[in-house]
Design an enzyme around this catalytic site. Structure first.
Site, short mmCIF file in Angstrom:
data_model
loop_
_atom_site.label_atom_id
_atom_site.label_comp_id
_atom_site.label_asym_id
_atom_site.label_seq_id
_atom_site.Cartn_x
_atom_site.Cartn_y
_atom_site.Cartn_z
N GLU A 97 1.99 1.66 -3.40
CA GLU A 97 0.91 2.13 -4.26
C GLU A 97 0.69 3.63 -4.05
O GLU A 97 0.50 4.37 -5.02
CB GLU A 97 -0.37 1.35 -3.90
N CYS A 142 -8.65 -2.01 4.10
CA CYS A 142 -8.60 -3.26 4.86
C CYS A 142 -9.87 -3.52 5.65
O CYS A 142 -10.12 -4.64 6.08
CB CYS A 142 -7.40 -3.29 5.79
N CYS A 182 -10.45 -1.53 14.71
CA CYS A 182 -10.73 -2.96 14.77
C CYS A 182 -10.83 -3.47 16.21
O CYS A 182 -11.49 -4.47 16.48
CB CYS A 182 -9.68 -3.76 14.03
N GLU A 208 -16.33 -10.78 3.74
CA GLU A 208 -15.21 -10.52 2.83
C GLU A 208 -14.66 -11.83 2.29
O GLU A 208 -14.39 -11.96 1.09
CB GLU A 208 -14.11 -9.76 3.57
N GLU A 250 -14.59 -11.68 -5.86
CA GLU A 250 -13.44 -10.96 -6.43
C GLU A 250 -12.12 -11.36 -5.80
O GLU A 250 -11.04 -11.12 -6.36
CB GLU A 250 -13.59 -9.44 -6.23
N SER A 310 -7.45 2.06 -2.36
CA SER A 310 -6.28 1.21 -2.61
C SER A 310 -6.76 -0.13 -3.14
O SER A 310 -7.74 -0.68 -2.66
CB SER A 310 -5.51 1.01 -1.31
N LYS A 350 -15.52 -9.63 8.07
CA LYS A 350 -14.53 -10.48 7.40
C LYS A 350 -15.16 -11.78 6.91
O LYS A 350 -14.67 -12.41 5.97
CB LYS A 350 -13.36 -10.80 8.35
N GLU A 404 0.82 -1.21 0.00
CA GLU A 404 0.00 0.00 0.00
C GLU A 404 0.85 1.26 0.00
O GLU A 404 0.54 2.23 -0.68
CB GLU A 404 -0.93 -0.02 1.22
#
Lengths: 178, 597, 596
Positions: free
Chosen positions: C284, C301, C505, C363, C368, C321, C360, C281
């Protein structure tokens, strides 16, 4: 939709755009829902979605409001409300089988409306006509001493009347009357 | 009555009675007999006409000649000169022209209306509600003109405070004080609201007031707006009142056109407009914070107070909410004066109240009387008593939030405090008369079923508690009552009263607790003896054929479960094990040979 | 400092500040008034009526959570009449509640249960009709059980006021009131972002995470599978609470040992892939910065945040990102690099993640994120589920000997550790980006400006004379407010970190329930959990992601370099707009309230 309904729908859309520019757009919500029910007889989901989008009010909020107020119908109501009495006397005399007959004939569950918009099927508490049990009430009219055949016959009478009215209106339209 | 030559109305209010009105009337009647004209004359007694300093009062129709300050010797002169010779006695005539008098002038000679004092409903039935000119002819908007040109906002508030007017929606909060609190707030954005969400079953005071005289509500609100410093009024009205809504819309249009609403009203700096908001079928929206949430576009659920709406209400702004009837009184207070108004009624409750009299009473309808009138006067006087020779059992005041008062309370002088002390409430004015054929347990159940259905569901005591109360009451009326049920109802009821969030929950147990308090025996009979003395709870009844049965067989024919047996011309009998208590046989019998026991 | 006023509580006078409620004053004085619907972060409802008290002069009881104190007020909190009333109220709730405590997930940890016990209810008086509703199991992450709902309204308020997702509402009325998404549509089809905050604030089991513990136990007993597990930074900082320990203890070693005892063959650490994420990241970001790419760049994230963005801010997708989350990167590396190294068929690997997060679960199921026909992570369990499994297997997490994670995906830097706290990702990224960009060491590597519980934090750092403006938001509501600023002025920031949960988190939807004397999402607890991670960072010798030797090795042996084609294949993803029913335009006006 009829011409009248289309005009009213347009008016609703204009009202919503005006409400958006108000200091408190949400305060127009209930008034707008009234207007929608005025056009459609109930609150269709697509309309509630459109109100959410235009007034920028969360859909969940609109759902909470629509379900809170008993005035709003969330399901379409048919032209004729068929109420089957489920009081004790009628029950004993076979109301359950009348209900089953209606469910089959109309093709709907209790609380639902037929796809042609003609009938809504409901259960009622005692209608006070126990002497002629089992009983059903269509709009304000009471029909008693029913059996399967009689029930279907009565329904067909209403269907015939609706069809005749439709073809009369159609004929008038063809003749150029408003 | 039409052929009587004269109709006389004697004021029978407490003020005149103190001034020896009864003695005057007795003398008067003697004079009539002396001249032998008593059969040409119709005599009515009316409730307090509000002119107690000039009593005794006598009104002679035709002509609406009002006599006052009468002494006993005047009786002979009036009878001789006016009734016999047709020459009214000028020196005794008083010309009081209070607003409510006009209604009285037209309808005062009827038994029902003659004893009323119509202030809030003064124009209903007298004017065409869709013509603003009619309203103007009845001194409409004169109060507004006076307020805008001769009074400061503070003076208006003082006048309303002085009048002693209390909120007519049920809570009875001093109206002037409420106006003062709201006026004191410094926020420039304030709102005025009219609560027209009349939801009590059996109440139609507000509906009639708006359908009959929408402008008085508008005028009251505009004056209120001026007093507190607001530019915007909102009328929150039930969607189930389409005619009232229509008339309000027309009235607002007409008022705007004539310059009573809008920018720079009557050429002054004051601007005010009114908007209509429809309710949508939620009784709880009669509660002021729920009503505010409903206008804001939310579910109509109340919130804890403080903050009170006068500080933080609609959109978080200072808001003045009053009931329709409260607003209707405002123009009268301004024109006829707070002094006059405050002389009507009792020490703590001034003015009149509109009651919706219904139930087992001869004359049902709207009754507007001065506070302090007794229940007996209303029910037996104006209402004409119980029909069909039945006995009075109780009167339910205040709708589903109120209590049932038995005979011993009939002489209660109605005001906010006395009704609360008796165990009921004024409420919005519902008054339902109950006779011996009504079961008090069923009555309580009926009201709890209503409040349960209308509960918003926010707070635990109301949402869950009224449901459990309803279940217990239902069991009792079905003959499934258990020992301990009454105590459970009392325990639940008291908790719900004290712990609920809003007035709906706080008053939902009132019908139950008051019927238990006043008619406990009926509950006990239902539970322990499985008996309903009013013979309304069918599950507790037996249908028994009496000896006078002629054997016609009508009952047998209509019985849906073949529970009736018997041969023609012989006494029939009903098998209690098959009987489902539908009552068809009872209705079918033309000989009254079936009894409900 | 305003003048103090005097109030009397239970006949004793006290001096308190004005402008607060009875409950706030009482709490500070040590009187704990029982309560259900009240939560300090949410608006006041006054609905449950459990917190009622007597105030002299008031005819009825008042809700202490709403009623303000005033000078001379006389209050009683514990009269016999009040106790009876409160007991009856709880009893009424119980009478409309399933009677299945022993088979309920929150047995032993349920606010309703605790209240009922404290009321001493021994007899039941008001039983009658009970509500019957179907469970909603449609979502990957959050399941609904309306029969357990006590209508406190906390979930609706959390979802609307704090998270600004507005997925839930109370519908219908009176006895038939139910909490549901619009049209009673299944949660899985709604705008729910799976953040799980509803679970955190729910006092009962009306909201729960979708439970995979049974499936996981089965798979752990399958000898044909190679069982690999990773666990998030926030898990080690909070799992102790599920075992009765105080918040803020770092149980990393004990957790690793317990997971091994549970049957995992390899215990890796998500902090490793947090370092990996920073490598990708930061690179990036620098690439965008230097070649005029889309800025500000937004971190990705947080999976609840990603669903929120795809739904409500699809116009900002180019800003996000393309990096996967650390969990998903770890999963990908496990089934490629690690599998190759150990010569294991990746299809035989059971890749499990213990996460503080419910989103999550959603996720891990995103199509994808699949590669080579596989999911990177096969099963996600929350901190709660893991704690339960460890207890159920009879493992004593509190006293077990701590162990180290496995190589090669187990070592982490301090930067990886602080990922769990709000601002942690930003700080970690700055540590690496600065040094990659300038070639110099960043001396003050603890970036105070982005630490702490303020809703939206701003800071800046100068790299080689260039001012880089950063912003950090936690909680979806604050995230949306921050994005409105971006929409207004895209040049205001260069780099933005967003975490979907309040506190970051550490406050995730899968963290242990609040203990007996605490409240969900208590700020103190969140701070303590975050502090455990900051302390962990301080204690490490390696504190920068790019200094992680195993990460360096991973690049040398497999990925070659950040943003390489291999990296892109396995460590990056793409997003697209999602339009379940319930999306409405977002702008300044539809976001109510201020940043919290």
């Amino acid at each position: 939709m009829t011409q009248n309904q289309t005009e009213k729908l347009q008016a609703i859309r204009e009202a919503m755009l005006a409400a958006r520019n108000d200091a408190h757009p949400e305060s127009h919500l209930i008034g707008i829902l009234h207007k929608v029910q005025d056009v459609f007889g109930y609150l269709p989901r697509e309309m509630m979605d459109e109100v959410a989008q235009t007034l920028e009010i969360p859909t969940a909020h609109i759902w909470g409001v629509a379900t809170f107020y008993h005035y709003f119908n969330l399901e379409p109501i048919g032209r004729h409300v068929v109420s089957v009495c489920m009081g004790t006397a009628c029950y004993v005399k076979g109301a359950a089988s009348v209900l089953e007959t209606l469910k089959k004939e109309l093709g709907v569950e209790v609380g639902k409306t037929t796809s042609d918009g003609l009938f809504t099927l409901q259960e009622a508490r005692c209608l006070g006509a126990c002497g002629i049990a089992p009983v059903m009430m269509i709009d304000e009219k009471i029909y008693g001493q029913l059996d399967s055949k009689k029930t279907v016959d009565i329904i067909n009478q209403y269907r015939k009347a609706a069809a005749e009215e439709k073809s009369a209106v159609g004929a008038e339209t063809r003749r150029g009357k408003p | 009555m039409a052929d009587k030559q004269y109709k006389l109305t004697f004021c029978d209010g407490s003020g005149c009675l103190k001034n020896h009105a009864r003695e005057f009337r007795q003398l008067f009647e003697e004079e009539l007999r002396r001249h032998q004209i008593q059969q040409n004359v119709q005599i009515h007694l009316s409730g307090c006409l509000g002119m107690c300093t000039k009593g005794p009062i006598l009104i002679v129709n035709p002509g609406y000649i009002m006599y006052g300050n009468l002494r006993p010797e005047d009786a002979a002169e009036i009878v001789q000169e006016h009734l016999v010779n047709g020459r009214p006695v000028s020196r005794l005539i008083i010309q009081e022209d209070h607003l409510y008098n006009r209604f009285f002038r037209i309808f005062g000679d009827s038994e029902f209306f003659g004893r009323q004092m119509r202030i809030a409903l003064r124009n209903c039935g007298v004017i065409d509600p869709e013509k603003i000119d009619d309203y103007l002819a009845m001194r409409g908007y004169e109060a507004l003109a006076k307020v805008l040109t001769e009074m400061t906002p503070q003076q208006v508030i003082e006048e309303v405070k002085k009048s002693g007017l209390r909120g007519r929606g049920g809570a009875g909060f001093p109206t002037g004080l409420k106006w003062e609190y709201t006026a004191k707030q410094s926020d420039p954005e304030k709102y005025v609201i009219c609560n027209a969400d009349e939801g009590d079953p059996g109440a139609f005071m507000d509906r009639s007031a708006i359908e009959g005289d929408p402008h008085t509500v508008l005028e009251g609100m505009i004056i209120g707006g001026y007093a507190i410093g607001s530019r915007q009024g909102i009328i929150y009205i039930r969607a189930e009142y389409p005619l009232a809504v229509q008339r309000l819309k027309k009235a607002i249009e007409d008022a705007r056109r004539e310059g009573f609403l809008g920018e720079r009203i009557l050429g002054t700096d004051f601007s005010f407009d009114i908007r209509i908001c429809l309710g949508a079928g939620a009784f709880v929206c009669g509660e002021e914070t729920a009503l505010i949430h409903s206008i804001e576009g939310f579910r109509g659920m109340p919130r804890p107070r403080p903050p009170y709406p006068s500080v933080s209400g609609l959109f978080g702004k200072p808001t003045l909410i009053n009931n329709v009837e409260t607003w209707a009184n405002i123009p009268v207070i301004i024109i006829d004066g707070a002094d006059w108004f405050s002389r009507i009624g009792t020490a703590t409750s001034k003015g009149t109240k509109v009651f919706a009299l219904a139930g087992k009473v001869r004359n049902t309808g709207l009754v507007e009387v001065p506070m302090g009138t007794t229940l007996r006067d209303i029910i037996f006087g104006i209402g004409g008593g119980i029909p069909n020779g039945k006995k009075f059992k109780a009167v339910q005041t205040g709708g589903p939030s109120g209590g049932c008062l038995p005979e011993k309370y009939l002489d209660t002088q109605i005001d906010y405090e006395s009704l609360a002390k008796a165990g009921s409430i004024m409420g919005s004015g519902g008054m339902i008369v109950i006779d011996e054929d009504s079961c008090m347990v069923r009555m309580a159940r009926f009201f709890v079923e209503f409040t349960q259905d209308e509960s918003c569901g926010k707070c635990t005591p109301c949402r869950e508690g009224t449901k459990r109360m309803l279940e217990i009451l239902t069991r009792i009326t079905r003959g499934q009552g258990k020992p301990g049920d009454i105590e459970k109802l009392e325990r639940l009821g008291t908790m719900i009263q004290k712990a609920s969030l809003c007035g709906l929950g706080q008053s939902a147990p009132n019908p139950v607790l008051s019927t238990i308090r006043n008619f406990r025996e009926e509950y006990e009979e239902h539970i322990h003896q499985k008996k309903c003395r009013a013979r309304e709870c069918t599950a507790l009844l037996s249908f028994v054929v009496q000896d006078n049965c002629v054997g016609c067989g009508a009952c047998k024919r209509v019985c849906p479960v073949n529970a009736v047996s018997g041969n023609r011309k012989e006494k029939h009998s009903i098998n209690p094990n098959l009987c489902i208590k539908c009552g068809q046989c009872y209705d079918a019998c033309k000989f009254n040979a079936i009894a409900k026991v | 400092m305003s003048r103090l006023i005097t109030i009397t509580i239970n006949d004793k006078p006290y001096q308190v500040e004005p402008n607060q409620t009875i409950m706030q004053a009482a709490d500070k004085l040590g009187f704990h008034i029982p309560r259900l619907c009240y939560h300090p972060k949410l608006s006041i409802e006054g609905a449950c009526r459990v917190c009622i008290v007597e105030v002299e002069g008031m005819k009825n009881y008042v809700a202490s959570c709403a009623f303000p104190v005033s000078d001379g007020m006389k209050i009683r909190t514990n009269t016999q009449a009040l106790r009876t009333a409160r007991r009856d109220i709880i009893e009424l709730i119980l009478d409309n509640h399933p009677q299945d405590c022993h088979t309920c997930e929150r047995d032993g940890n349920c606010e309703l249960q605790r209240l009922a016990a404290s009321m001493g209810i021994r007899a039941r008086h008001f039983e009658g009709e009970r509500k019957r509703y179907e469970k909603d199991l449609s979502s990957e992450a959050v399941i609904r059980d309306p029969e357990k709902c006590i209508l406190c309204g906390r979930c609706v308020r959390m979802c609307s006021e704090i998270q600004q997702v507005h997925n839930l509402t109370q519908a219908h009325r009176g006895f038939h009131t139910v909490v549901m998404p619009a049209y009673n549509m299944p949660m899985g089809e709604s705008v729910c972002t799976a953040c799980g905050q509803c679970i955190n604030v729910c006092p009962t089991a009306a909201f729960l995470e979708k439970n995979y513990t049974q499936e996981l136990f089965e798979k752990l007993n399958d000898p044909n599978l190679v069982k690999v597990v990773q666990f998030a930074p926030s898990v080690r900082a909070a799992i102790g609470e599920a075992f009765g320990l105080e918040p803020g203890l770092n149980m990393e070693g004990q957790l690793i040992a317990s997971l091994r005892k549970l049957g995992f063959d390899y215990v890796f650490d998500t902090q490793f892939s947090a370092d990996l994420t920073i490598m990708e990241e930061a690179s990036e970001f620098l690439e965008r910065l230097q070649s005029g790419g889309v800025l500000p760049m937004i971190t990705s994230c947080s999976s609840a945040w990603m669903k929120c963005l795809e739904q409500f801010y699809p116009d900002l997708i180019p800003n996000v990102s393309t990096c996967k989350s650390p969990m998903s990167m770890q999963g990908a590396i496990t089934k490629t690099y690690f599998a190759k190294k150990k010569k294991i068929d990746p299809r035989k690997i059971l890749s499990v993640a213990v996460m503080c997060c419910t989103a999550k679960k959603y996720e891990a199921a995103r199509p994808e994120l699949m590669f080579d026909g596989m999911r990177g992570v096969d099963i996600v369990v929350t901190t709660r589920e893991a704690a339960w499994m460890i207890k159920s297997a009879g493992i004593d997490l509190v006293n077990i000997q701590p162990e180290e994670p496995d190589h090669p995906l187990g070592i982490s830097s301090g930067a990886g550790a602080i990922f769990g706290a709000t601002g942690g990702v930003m700080e970690a990224a700055i540590r690496t980006a600065y040094e990659l960009y300038t070639g110099e060491t960043l001396v003050d590597i603890e970036v105070e400006a982005v630490r702490g519980l303020k809703g939206i934090k701003e800071g800046s750092i100068t790299m080689d004379g260039k001012e880089i403006r950063v912003a950090v938001a936690h909680g979806l509501g604050n995230a949306c407010r921050l994005l409105e600023r971006v929409r207004q002025d895209p040049s205001r920031y260069h780099f933005i970190e967003i975490m979907g949960c309040p506190g970051g988190c550490v406050g995730g939807g899968g963290q242990p329930y609040a203990q007996i004397n605490s409240i969900p999402l208590d700020d103190e607890n969140l701070r303590k959990r975050a502090q455990a991670l900051y302390d962990l960072d301080k204690a490490k010798t390696i504190r920068r992601s790019h200094d992680n030797p195993d990460v360096q090795k991973l690049y040398k042996e497999f990925l070659q370099s950040p943003l390489s084609p291999v990296s892109h294949q396995y460590l990056h993803t793409h997003y697209k707009a999602k339009t379940p029913v319930g999306i409405i335009p977002r702008n300044e006006r539809t976001l109510s309230g201020d940043s919290k």
